[in-house]
Write a protein that holds these residues in place. Structure first.
Motif, mmCIF file in Angstrom:
data_model
loop_
_atom_site.group_PDB
_atom_site.id
_atom_site.type_symbol
_atom_site.label_atom_id
_atom_site.label_comp_id
_atom_site.label_asym_id
_atom_site.label_seq_id
_atom_site.Cartn_x
_atom_site.Cartn_y
_atom_site.Cartn_z
ATOM 1 N N UNK B 144 34.561 26.889 67.631
ATOM 2 C CA UNK B 144 35.137 26.664 66.303
ATOM 3 C C UNK B 144 34.242 27.148 65.166
ATOM 4 N N UNK B 145 32.986 27.510 65.479
ATOM 5 C CA UNK B 145 32.138 28.119 64.443
ATOM 6 C C UNK B 145 32.781 29.411 63.935
ATOM 7 N N UNK B 146 33.559 30.057 64.779
ATOM 8 C CA UNK B 146 34.231 31.298 64.385
ATOM 9 C C UNK B 146 35.271 31.061 63.297
ATOM 10 N N UNK B 147 35.809 29.834 63.254
ATOM 11 C CA UNK B 147 36.828 29.527 62.249
ATOM 12 C C UNK B 147 36.282 29.721 60.848
ATOM 13 N N UNK B 148 34.990 29.379 60.649
ATOM 14 C CA UNK B 148 34.382 29.537 59.327
ATOM 15 C C UNK B 148 34.347 31.014 58.929
ATOM 16 N N UNK B 149 34.110 31.877 59.913
ATOM 17 C CA UNK B 149 34.097 33.315 59.617
ATOM 18 C C UNK B 149 35.490 33.814 59.249
ATOM 19 N N UNK B 150 36.483 33.249 59.923
ATOM 20 C CA UNK B 150 37.872 33.630 59.612
ATOM 21 C C UNK B 150 38.222 33.184 58.195
ATOM 22 N N UNK B 151 37.800 31.978 57.842
ATOM 23 C CA UNK B 151 38.047 31.482 56.475
ATOM 24 C C UNK B 151 37.366 32.396 55.456
ATOM 25 N N UNK B 152 36.134 32.807 55.765
ATOM 26 C CA UNK B 152 35.431 33.690 54.830
ATOM 27 C C UNK B 152 36.144 35.036 54.702
ATOM 28 N N UNK B 153 36.617 35.545 55.831
ATOM 29 C CA UNK B 153 37.367 36.803 55.799
ATOM 30 C C UNK B 153 38.625 36.669 54.957
ATOM 31 N N UNK B 154 39.276 35.526 55.089
ATOM 32 C CA UNK B 154 40.485 35.288 54.292
ATOM 33 C C UNK B 154 40.148 35.165 52.812
ATOM 34 N N UNK B 155 39.034 34.482 52.503
ATOM 35 C CA UNK B 155 38.603 34.386 51.097
ATOM 36 C C UNK B 155 38.369 35.781 50.524
ATOM 37 N N UNK B 156 37.757 36.629 51.342
ATOM 38 C CA UNK B 156 37.498 37.991 50.879
ATOM 39 C C UNK B 156 38.820 38.726 50.641
ATOM 40 N N UNK B 157 39.776 38.537 51.542
ATOM 41 C CA UNK B 157 41.085 39.189 51.370
ATOM 42 C C UNK B 157 41.768 38.695 50.091
ATOM 43 N N UNK B 158 41.659 37.398 49.819
ATOM 44 C CA UNK B 158 42.258 36.853 48.581
ATOM 45 C C UNK B 158 41.600 37.491 47.352
ATOM 46 N N UNK B 159 40.293 37.594 47.430
ATOM 47 C CA UNK B 159 39.523 38.179 46.328
ATOM 48 C C UNK B 159 39.923 39.650 46.128
ATOM 49 N N UNK B 160 40.026 40.373 47.222
ATOM 50 C CA UNK B 160 40.398 41.794 47.143
ATOM 51 C C UNK B 160 41.846 41.953 46.676
ATOM 52 N N UNK B 161 42.678 41.002 47.076
ATOM 53 C CA UNK B 161 44.071 41.028 46.625
ATOM 54 C C UNK B 161 44.117 40.921 45.100
ATOM 55 N N UNK B 162 43.333 40.006 44.564
ATOM 56 C CA UNK B 162 43.248 39.888 43.096
ATOM 57 C C UNK B 162 42.704 41.182 42.492
ATOM 58 N N UNK B 163 41.766 41.803 43.200
ATOM 59 C CA UNK B 163 41.182 43.057 42.702
ATOM 60 C C UNK B 163 42.235 44.168 42.616
ATOM 61 N N UNK B 164 43.226 44.126 43.518
ATOM 62 C CA UNK B 164 44.280 45.162 43.448
ATOM 63 C C UNK B 164 45.092 44.984 42.165
ATOM 64 N N UNK B 165 45.341 43.726 41.779
ATOM 65 C CA UNK B 165 46.067 43.495 40.522
ATOM 66 C C UNK B 165 45.220 43.967 39.338
ATOM 67 N N UNK B 166 43.932 43.590 39.369
ATOM 68 C CA UNK B 166 43.042 43.999 38.273
ATOM 69 C C UNK B 166 43.025 45.520 38.149
ATOM 70 N N UNK B 167 43.024 46.219 39.291
ATOM 71 C CA UNK B 167 42.966 47.688 39.271
ATOM 72 C C UNK B 167 44.229 48.288 38.662
ATOM 73 N N UNK B 168 45.384 47.796 39.109
ATOM 74 C CA UNK B 168 46.628 48.409 38.630
ATOM 75 C C UNK B 168 46.908 48.026 37.172
#
Lengths: 219, 219
Positions: B144-168
């Motif tokens: 289950x330590x891997x779950x934390x990495x998945x959460x971090x990856x998802x946080x990064x995706x959320x952040x990058x998703x916001x970055x796509x809006x900022x870019x456009x």
């Protein structure tokens, strides 16, 4: 045991109807909030999504409880598993209605949908509300004739979704980038809403008739 | 009975790992198809989604069969129900990878993502592939330590998703309407992909630790 099982199933069925009613209310109000720029209404839709989530949690626990206590087999088992899947679809439909309301709230006091796309979204919201209303009726009555209406509503949503692309890609499109983004995402939300409605309709039809028309592929 | 049950559970677990591996392969290849404009690769990803759907159907049937034959209770029951939900999430992750490939195919021989947004999507695809890889590992190992990495990856995706809006939405954005639409939808696909990964991670964590960190709210 059978009586307890029937009673549990009735409660599960009632909860699905209740969820579906709330989804119907949410998408209808979200559409009004979106098209008329009503901030408070958007807030209400967003706040009320928790209620749908709450019923889903309760319903899912009830399903697990029934499986543990009653160990149903054959059709009884499929009814319970199908209820779990329908509740997941209804929960997502609630999320999508909330997303529509979030777009409305995010643009307030402006309108997210520019005048040139307004008619498309009026029709989309009507079609989505119809899908939700027929879903509630189908869950209440098990009248599978309603499934065909849900499929037609979803076809209309797919068609309107394509129309949103045609509108924004038209050389005459004068929307801002924000409007292009909003129209793109709103179209996607409504399209997914219809897909989930069809998913529910096919599962109910399957239970009632045993006729499995392929619930996969994007629904 | 117990031995049969354990054997069935192992097969269910193996199928989830197999689905997750295919999802990992699909999102990785879809990203390459998208960013390098590889038409054949996009086709392959689209065609291979059927395999994920097929495994999901088989796996779901196996779960229903186990419930009917073994009537598991308590944790055993929750394991089977959780497997059903995880398979639904993995199936959706496969759909989302397919959608990325469909955008790549739709724009070929042009690139869907304009140069100014390329870096964002390179990072997004890496983050999504990492979420998928860690999901496969989590399903294989129950670490289950891997779950934390998945959460971090998802946080990064959320952040990058916001970055796509900022870019456009940046005044410097020179993308066409088609590019604005594609970047908007692709951002949404990757964001949802991460959400589903987190949903799977939380369900596994719940099973392993009994610690329910709230699998609802958009995952």
């Amino acid at each position: 045991m059978r009586e307890i099982f029937e009673s549990e199933l009735r409660q599960i069925g009632d909860s699905l109807v209740e969820m579906s009613r709330l989804v119907e209310s949410a998408i209808t109000r979200a559409g009004t909030a979106l098209l008329d720029g009503e901030h408070q209404l958007a807030q209400d839709v967003i706040a009320s999504d928790h209620e749908i989530d709450r019923i889903e949690s309760e319903l899912d626990e009830r399903c697990v409880h029934v499986l543990a206590q009653q160990a149903p087999v054959a059709t009884d088992l499929r009814v319970v598993i199908t209820a779990l899947r329908i509740s997941a679809s209804l929960e997502r439909m609630g999320d999508l209605a909330r997303h529509v309301a979030e777009v409305a709230r995010g643009r307030y006091p402006a309108l997210a949908v520019p005048p040139s796309a307004r008619d498309t979204f009026v029709t989309m919201n009507d079609a989505a509300a119809l899908v939700a209303r027929r879903t509630t009726e189908l869950l209440s009555t098990r009248d599978v004739a309603l499934a065909a209406e849900i499929e037609r509503g979803d076809d209309e949503l797919d068609h309107l979704h394509q129309a949103t692309f045609a509108a924004t890609l038209d050389p005459e499109w004068t929307g801002t980038v924000q409007e292009t983004i909003d129209v793109t995402l709103l179209g996607r939300y409504y399209e997914r809403f219809g897909d989930h409605g069809v998913g529910v309709a096919r599962r109910i039809t399957f239970l009632v008739t045993g006729d499995f028309v392929g619930e996969r592929s994007e629904v």
